[in-house]
Design an enzyme around this catalytic site. Structure first.
Site, mmCIF file in Angstrom:
data_model
loop_
_atom_site.group_PDB
_atom_site.id
_atom_site.type_symbol
_atom_site.label_atom_id
_atom_site.label_comp_id
_atom_site.label_asym_id
_atom_site.label_seq_id
_atom_site.Cartn_x
_atom_site.Cartn_y
_atom_site.Cartn_z
ATOM 1 N N TRP A 1 119.054 15.786 -8.481
ATOM 2 C CA TRP A 1 118.692 14.669 -7.596
ATOM 3 C C TRP A 1 117.169 14.594 -7.509
ATOM 4 O O TRP A 1 116.513 15.620 -7.309
ATOM 5 C CB TRP A 1 119.313 14.927 -6.222
ATOM 6 C CG TRP A 1 118.974 13.928 -5.157
ATOM 7 C CD1 TRP A 1 118.909 12.575 -5.294
ATOM 8 C CD2 TRP A 1 118.659 14.213 -3.784
ATOM 9 N NE1 TRP A 1 118.587 11.991 -4.101
ATOM 10 C CE2 TRP A 1 118.423 12.974 -3.140
ATOM 11 C CE3 TRP A 1 118.565 15.377 -3.024
ATOM 12 C CZ2 TRP A 1 118.095 12.881 -1.797
ATOM 13 C CZ3 TRP A 1 118.252 15.291 -1.686
ATOM 14 C CH2 TRP A 1 118.022 14.049 -1.081
ATOM 15 N N ASP B 1 124.257 22.223 -2.271
ATOM 16 C CA ASP B 1 124.039 20.882 -1.750
ATOM 17 C C ASP B 1 125.347 20.124 -1.935
ATOM 18 O O ASP B 1 125.845 19.996 -3.053
ATOM 19 C CB ASP B 1 122.895 20.198 -2.515
ATOM 20 C CG ASP B 1 122.512 18.875 -1.869
ATOM 21 O OD1 ASP B 1 123.058 18.557 -0.793
ATOM 22 O OD2 ASP B 1 121.668 18.161 -2.429
ATOM 23 N N LYS C 1 127.706 9.497 2.368
ATOM 24 C CA LYS C 1 128.571 8.855 1.378
ATOM 25 C C LYS C 1 130.033 8.868 1.815
ATOM 26 O O LYS C 1 130.698 7.847 1.758
ATOM 27 C CB LYS C 1 128.466 9.551 0.019
ATOM 28 C CG LYS C 1 127.154 10.224 -0.270
ATOM 29 C CD LYS C 1 126.130 9.280 -0.787
ATOM 30 C CE LYS C 1 124.772 9.969 -0.748
ATOM 31 N NZ LYS C 1 123.786 9.318 -1.523
HETATM 32 N N1 KET Z 1 121.890 15.646 -2.089
HETATM 33 C C1 KET Z 1 122.200 14.934 -3.184
HETATM 34 C C2 KET Z 1 122.651 15.660 -4.402
HETATM 35 C C3 KET Z 1 122.078 13.556 -3.156
HETATM 36 O O1 KET Z 1 122.395 12.873 -4.247
HETATM 37 C C4 KET Z 1 121.632 12.897 -1.988
HETATM 38 C C5 KET Z 1 121.441 11.431 -1.978
HETATM 39 C C6 KET Z 1 121.341 13.687 -0.876
HETATM 40 C C7 KET Z 1 121.476 15.063 -0.968
HETATM 41 C C8 KET Z 1 120.859 13.142 0.439
HETATM 42 O O2 KET Z 1 121.596 12.189 1.009
HETATM 43 P P1 KET Z 1 121.428 11.781 2.573
HETATM 44 O O3 KET Z 1 121.412 10.311 2.576
HETATM 45 O O4 KET Z 1 120.105 12.378 3.035
HETATM 46 O O5 KET Z 1 122.574 12.388 3.253
HETATM 47 N N2 KET Z 1 121.364 10.760 -3.021
HETATM 48 C C9 KET Z 1 121.265 9.293 -3.133
HETATM 49 C C10 KET Z 1 120.339 8.635 -2.176
HETATM 50 C C11 KET Z 1 118.953 9.190 -2.162
HETATM 51 O O6 KET Z 1 118.321 9.311 -3.188
HETATM 52 O O7 KET Z 1 118.499 9.519 -1.053
HETATM 53 C C12 KET Z 1 120.950 8.949 -4.592
HETATM 54 O O8 KET Z 1 120.740 9.853 -5.417
HETATM 55 O O9 KET Z 1 120.937 7.751 -4.903
#
Ligand code: KET
Length: 671
Positions: free
Chosen positions: A411, A481, A517
């Protein structure tokens, strides 16, 4: 003290082997500089030898000069002329006639005869190469024997350099140069050939051989230093004063001279200079836009009717609209109507029931770690906040010195999150069971619990076991994660398998959970950071430190999203509804995988597209290259990250064909 005669190579050898006795040593370098070294006082290591005072004899000017010395002798009935050609640095130039020194010669003698003084065409009798590497590769390696008859106070004594090499009449030849300091003249005073030792003896008087004292600090007296200091102060005074008068009063000519006003304003001037410096240090450089969220911004600004956003990992329904989960809607309504609800602060570590439910969700309700009371959690600002708090905690209480290993790729936000708390990030090749040979003992290793972002490729259970073996043997700290529980297989428990397996094996670890998500609560920032530890005592200590860190970071977490999750997770009926909603999302994504693959195959897109359906979770790592992505963005208004990742939820029955055809176009036309 008389220094021993040593060759340059010998000197280097003995120097490197640290065999030198106390006292002085001398060396001559290839540029012909003779330097004396002395051991620094109290020096423990040989590296502490430093150039003492002292004296450098510049042979360089001599070395680069071609010398041609001619000696004439009456040898009845003829006259013998001996020409000695010398160039200490480069082989002598060769001319066309055969009457000259062979290639590679540095010192050479040509002996000619003529019948009388008037004879204009002398005959060559002998050409005697004396020094130089005339044998194999034609490379001259000077072997310099050095014998300065001097001590450190007297560096003007003669200096002997011997050049070896050259073979004549099967005898080794040698040229001995004795350099004598003479500040008045520069010439060769003696030249003879010693027949017994096959040695050409040369005495060379030259100013270049005179030692030049390099004055140490002691060279400048205290008084001189003081005078120089005063001059500098005066220059600064007049310089700054004039500049000040010019800028402040627009002064010219004599008015530029500093006057009393200058002193009155001097403190302000200094403070202005400091303010200016601090401001220029504080100048904020422009940061590049975020690779994922910038795609959303560009997509929103795009006016093209068929635009598609496959960038951010956020679920969309088949109409391409954000989807509020029905169960979330229901709970939200109940919350609004709940008269006991207020907007007070939550506890520092968040809603206790939310935390307990989060722990059960990831570890399983019957986890022995929960029963043994060795789990602790903090409610966080969604998954990002959990990653940050976990990183911050480890940087304080694990080690700031060890790196964290991230899967390559991962990520886009992982590296900045860990770098922000001062942890160094490194990559591990994303899982290859044959390649466990990383030297990463004691480090932290980040693992995607399920639905790996961006590849959509998760390890099998056997591969997880192999990963656990490596982590155990290398004493790594596993950092899970988990942002997509329920999205990988559609089954919450199956998606938590890896974490539960690690807990079962007895690892201490941490898990970052996001409800962005799987609850569609993107903007509500509901997440949880859970630590599984060896015992309840450790859990209590970690909890106390998490609270301390959390207090200074965000004081306490936001309530709304956590309340929704809390109600759903703690109510069996709502939980069942949520599972249903989750299934709807994951099956729509699965349908989109099938549809995209089918369309790509139907349109005969070159390549194998099985990975689209083999991969799991929210994303597909298409294998499209950056130039192809650029064309998709610019020409087809399809937004995706440069690494070729697409968010499957951005596809719908109405745009999948358009996306597939566009991919077909770039695969066929863009390299
Ligand atoms: N870990 C991973 C692996 C991940 O893909 C995300 C979000 C997060 C943590 C954090 O998500 P939160 O919204 O803080 O609960 N990924 C998507 C959004 C972003 O980049 O923030 C994405 O990869 O599109």
């Amino acid at each position: 003290m008389r220094l021993p005669a040593i060759t340059f190579e010998e000197f280097l050898e003995s120097f490197l082997r640290e065999k030198l006795a106390d006292g002085m040593i001398s060396t001559i370098n290839v540029a012909g500089e003779l330097s004396f070294f002395a051991k620094e006082e109290n020096a423990k290591r040989i590296e502490k030898w430093r150039l003492l005072e002292i004296s450098v004899i510049k042979l360089f000017p001599i070395q680069y000069r071609l010398q041609n010395i001619t000696k004439e002798e009456q040898t009845p009935p003829t006259i013998t002329i001996t020409s000695s050609l010398i160039n200490l640095c480069e082989p002598l130039p060769i001319d066309k006639k055969n009457e000259t020194c062979p290639d590679g010669t540095y010192v050479c003698q040509i002996i000619t005869n003529k019948l009388s003084k008037e004879d204009k065409s002398p005959r060559v009798i002998t050409i005697r190469p004396i020094a130089g590497d005339l044998n194999d590769e034609g490379i001259f390696k000077p072997v310099i024997a050095l014998e300065p008859a001097s001590n450190k106070d007297d560096t003007s004594g003669p200096l002997l350099i011997t050049l070896n090499g050259g073979s004549y009449a099967e005898q080794k030849q040698q040229a001995n140069f004795t350099f004598i300091c003479n500040t008045e003249k520069d010439n060769i005073t003696t030249l003879e050939y010693n027949n017994e030792e096959n040695t050409l003896i040369i005495r060379w008087e030259t100013p270049a051989a005179c030692g030049q004292k390099i004055l140490e600090d002691k060279g400048m007296s205290g008084f001189t230093k003081f005078i120089i200091f005063l001059i500098i102060i005066a220059l600064c005074y007049f310089g700054f004063g004039a500049a000040y008068n010019y800028h402040v009063y627009k002064a010219h000519g004599w008015d530029l001279l500093p006057h009393l006003d200058f002193w009155r304003d001097f403190p302000y001037l200094i403070s202005d200079v400091f303010k200016y410096l601090i401001n220029s240090i504080r100048t904020v450089p422009l940061a590049p836009p975020d690779v994922i969220f910038n795609l959303t911004a560009k997509y929103k600004a795009d006016t093209f009717a068929q635009k598609v956003n496959l960038g951010v990992g956020a679920y969309r329904d088949d109409a391409g609209k954000p989807w509020v989960l029905p169960v979330v809607k229901k709970v939200e309504q109940a919350l609004v109507n709940d008269p006991s609800r207020d907007h007070e602060y939550l506890p520092i570590l968040g809603l206790p029931t939310f935390r307990e439910a989060s722990i059960r969700l990831i570890l399983g309700a019957d986890s022995p770690a929960i029963k043994e009371n060795r789990v602790t959690a903090a409610q966080t600002i969604s998954g990002t906040g959990a990653n940050h708090l976990g990183a911050l905690f480890l940087s304080r209480f694990y080690s700031k010195e060890v790196p964290i290993y991230l899967s390559n790729p991962t990520w886009a936000n992982h590296k900045p999150i860990f770098n922000n708390v001062g942890l160094e990030t490194r990559n591990y090749a994303y899982f290859n069971p044959k390649d466990n040979g990383l030297d990463i003992d004691g480090s932290i290793v980040l693992l995607h619990a399920c639905a790996h972002n961006p590849t959509g490729v998760d390890p099998t259970q056997d591969q997880w076991k192999a990963i656990a073996d490596v982590i155990e043997s290398k004493k790594l700290f596993p950092f899970f994660d988990c942002a997509y529980q329920g999205f990988a297989s559609g089954d919450l428990d199956r998606d938590a398998w890896a974490v539960r397996y690690f807990v079962e094996r007895g690892f201490e670890l941490l898990i970052c959970q996001s409800y962005a998500k799987n609850f569609g609560l993107y903007g509500q920032r509901a997440g949880c950071l859970t630590f599984v530890l060896k015992n309840s005592d450790a859990a209590a200590r970690v909890s106390s430190q998490l609270a301390k860190l959390q207090r200074s970071e965000i004081s306490n977490p936001p309530a709304h999203g956590a309340r929704i999750v809390d109600r759903v997770l703690n109510n069996p009926e709502l939980y069942a509804e949520w599972v249903e909603n989750l299934r709807e999302m994951s099956s729509r994504i699965k349908n989109m995988r099938d549809a995209l693959r089918d369309c790509l195959i139907k349109s005969n897109t070159p390549g194998n597209w099985d990975h689209i359906t083999n991969q799991i979770g929210m994303f597909s790592f298409t294998g499209l290259k950056a130039p192809q992505v650029a064309v998709l963005k610019e020409k087809f208004h399809i937004y995706l990250t440069d690494n070729g990742r697409i968010s499957m939820a951005g596809l719908s029955t109405s745009n999948v064909e358009y996306v597939a055809n566009s991919i077909n176009h770039v695969v066929n036309n863009v390299a």
